[in-house]
Scaffold this active site. Sequence first.
Site, PDB file in Angstrom:
ATOM      1  N   SER A 459      11.408 -15.186  12.537  1.00 44.58           N
ATOM      2  CA  SER A 459      12.692 -14.563  12.188  1.00 44.58           C
ATOM      3  C   SER A 459      13.732 -15.670  12.088  1.00 44.58           C
ATOM      4  O   SER A 459      13.548 -16.755  12.660  1.00 44.58           O
ATOM      5  CB  SER A 459      13.084 -13.584  13.296  1.00 44.58           C
ATOM      6  OG  SER A 459      14.452 -13.249  13.204  1.00 44.58           O
ATOM      7  N   TYR A 472      14.394 -11.496  22.209  1.00 45.18           N
ATOM      8  CA  TYR A 472      13.802 -11.447  20.866  1.00 45.18           C
ATOM      9  C   TYR A 472      13.793 -12.845  20.244  1.00 45.18           C
ATOM     10  O   TYR A 472      12.773 -13.307  19.725  1.00 45.18           O
ATOM     11  CB  TYR A 472      14.608 -10.471  19.994  1.00 45.18           C
ATOM     12  CG  TYR A 472      14.093 -10.321  18.580  1.00 45.18           C
ATOM     13  CD1 TYR A 472      12.985  -9.518  18.303  1.00 45.18           C
ATOM     14  CD2 TYR A 472      14.718 -10.977  17.515  1.00 45.18           C
ATOM     15  CE1 TYR A 472      12.506  -9.377  17.000  1.00 45.18           C
ATOM     16  CE2 TYR A 472      14.243 -10.843  16.212  1.00 45.18           C
ATOM     17  CZ  TYR A 472      13.142 -10.046  15.955  1.00 45.18           C
ATOM     18  OH  TYR A 472      12.676  -9.916  14.669  1.00 45.18           O
TER      19      TYR A 472
END
Length: 589
Positions: A459, A472
């Site tokens: 990401s 995350y």
Amino acid sequence: MNLSQARERYVRTGGVELCVAELGDADRPTVVLVHGYPDSKEVWSEVAVRLAEQWHVVLYDVRGHGRSTAPKPLRGGFTLEKLTDDFLAVIDTVSPDRPVHVVGHDWGSVQSWEFVTVGRTEGRIASFTSMSGPSLDHFGHWIKQRMVRPAPRRVGQLLGQGAKSWYVYMLHTPVLPELAWRGPLGKRWPRILERLEKVPAGDYPTASLPDDAAHGAWLYRDNVRARLSKPRPDAYAHAPVQLITPTGDSFLSERLYDGLESWVPTLVRRSLPAKHWVPRTRPDQLSSWISDFVEANESVGGDGVPQQPVPQGPYAQRFGGRLVLVTGAASGIGRATAFAFAEAGARIVAVDRDADGAARTAEMARLIGAPAAWGEAVDVSDEAAMEKLAARVAAEYGIVDVLVNNAGIGLSGSFLETSAEEWKKVLDVNLWGVIHGCRFFGKQMADRGQGGHIVNTASAAAFQPSRALPAYSTSKAAVLMLSECLRAELAEKSIGVSAICPGIVNTNITSTTRFTGVDEAEQDRLRKRTSKLYGRRNYPPEKVADAILRAVVRNQAVVPVTPEARGARLLSRLSPGALRSVARLKPPL
Ligand code: NAD
């Protein structure tokens, strides 16, 4: 089965005896494998045994090679006309009443181009698969076009191929090649192949190599200069052609095949990241492409058009028939990626903890163009389940060619409010899920020794710190570093590794993301609000899927997708301080 179990016979023709080997059921359609230089039919052994499960496979030593005798005198004994006589004599013996499918590598392909473009073989060839060996006629015209209209790009192509052809000039010198092959070069050749071409040691090359190479020099001397200077104007193929191009071939430029469409009735292009000796280094891939092409051309309709069209399109060249496994394939980026590979004709294994969703992706993948697709319900964070999945996939569908570790979950909220349980969960899925995938499927890929590719979905959060996403982002930064390390380790196995780093993409992730330290009502409000934000941004998962296919084709290491991800990546390198300032901002929620 191996080549020593082949049925062998000798075919006499034009003053030579050709050693012909047959494998598989002789009632099935015949596939004839023609070897190149400096090789003997054993170069095909790995491909032949795989093809023999389905077809009648025929291999022969070209005159002067392996156990076939050499013409006397050698000079003038290797012309394309004589090689065509040999081919006809072989197929008259092994398949007198039914057209054969020809497959040629290197000089085997050069001579097969002759077979498939001359009148006297018309009706005898059902299809031709060519790899690493152009038609000398087409090559002659290719050179002429570039000489007549020497635009800079064309001159560059000419010089590029000219540099790759150094060995052709050497082979035209008298005596020296023979001395070299019968002396030091012949002795060292197996090690050169192993080191430079990554050809695994084994029953190839055979002991006949020095003689094969010395005799085979006449293939060049008898044909190259004559044909290149006077190429036949009517060298049109009378059978469908499949062209397989290894993109790392040191001897042939890909540009050589520009415009090939005008010489053949149907052309299917395939490419694979490999060096020249693909019959030794990529037998699985080759045999499945050859089988697919033979099958397509065996089921020809009344109109002469194959009833099982081979998928075409920008990525079909590379992924047609390949086995691709995608995790998190029931939704969002994973589903779009499975569909993109399906459209390119790949076989799909769609893995997700959502069994119905995975099955639905598989069903739709088949409708889109995947020749086969399966849904598998597995939680990627479960080590034992992943190990079992890898064993089942290998046993039932084969070794995965492209693995996409994409399953992931979101977790948002400050570090101080994130519980150990929440940390564990996000790391279990986002990081351990990727580790399990790489360990079990990556190991199988490496053991097979025929290359492959692993894509891990990281990401933009992997390089963009933020006070809102500590867990995350940590999981994704770990995925990014894991991908980089693995890429370094697996390069020597020809396995590429790419980390994909999307920014904000409109998927379901917002409706499943956990927000820490809030009650259920607030959780619900935050999810709705984020979904709305992502919806407004509206970057489609299909674009990420496209970036994933491109990353595999180009073997890209790190791929930021979406403008904000690209911007963050740039800032992380040029001005990390600026990113750190942005990281301190409170999210607008
Ligand atoms: P999504 O929620 O639409 O899809 C994720 C899929 O993964 C779902 O089908 C879900 O069931 C599955 N999954 C979750 N946990 C699993 C597990 N333990 N085992 C098996 N399957 C599991 O989300 P998405 O946006 O398509 O996310 C795909 C990947 O992309 C994730 O790794 C995510 O972190 C990453 N990503 C997404 C964005 C974005 O903006 N959407 C941005 C950057 C990275």
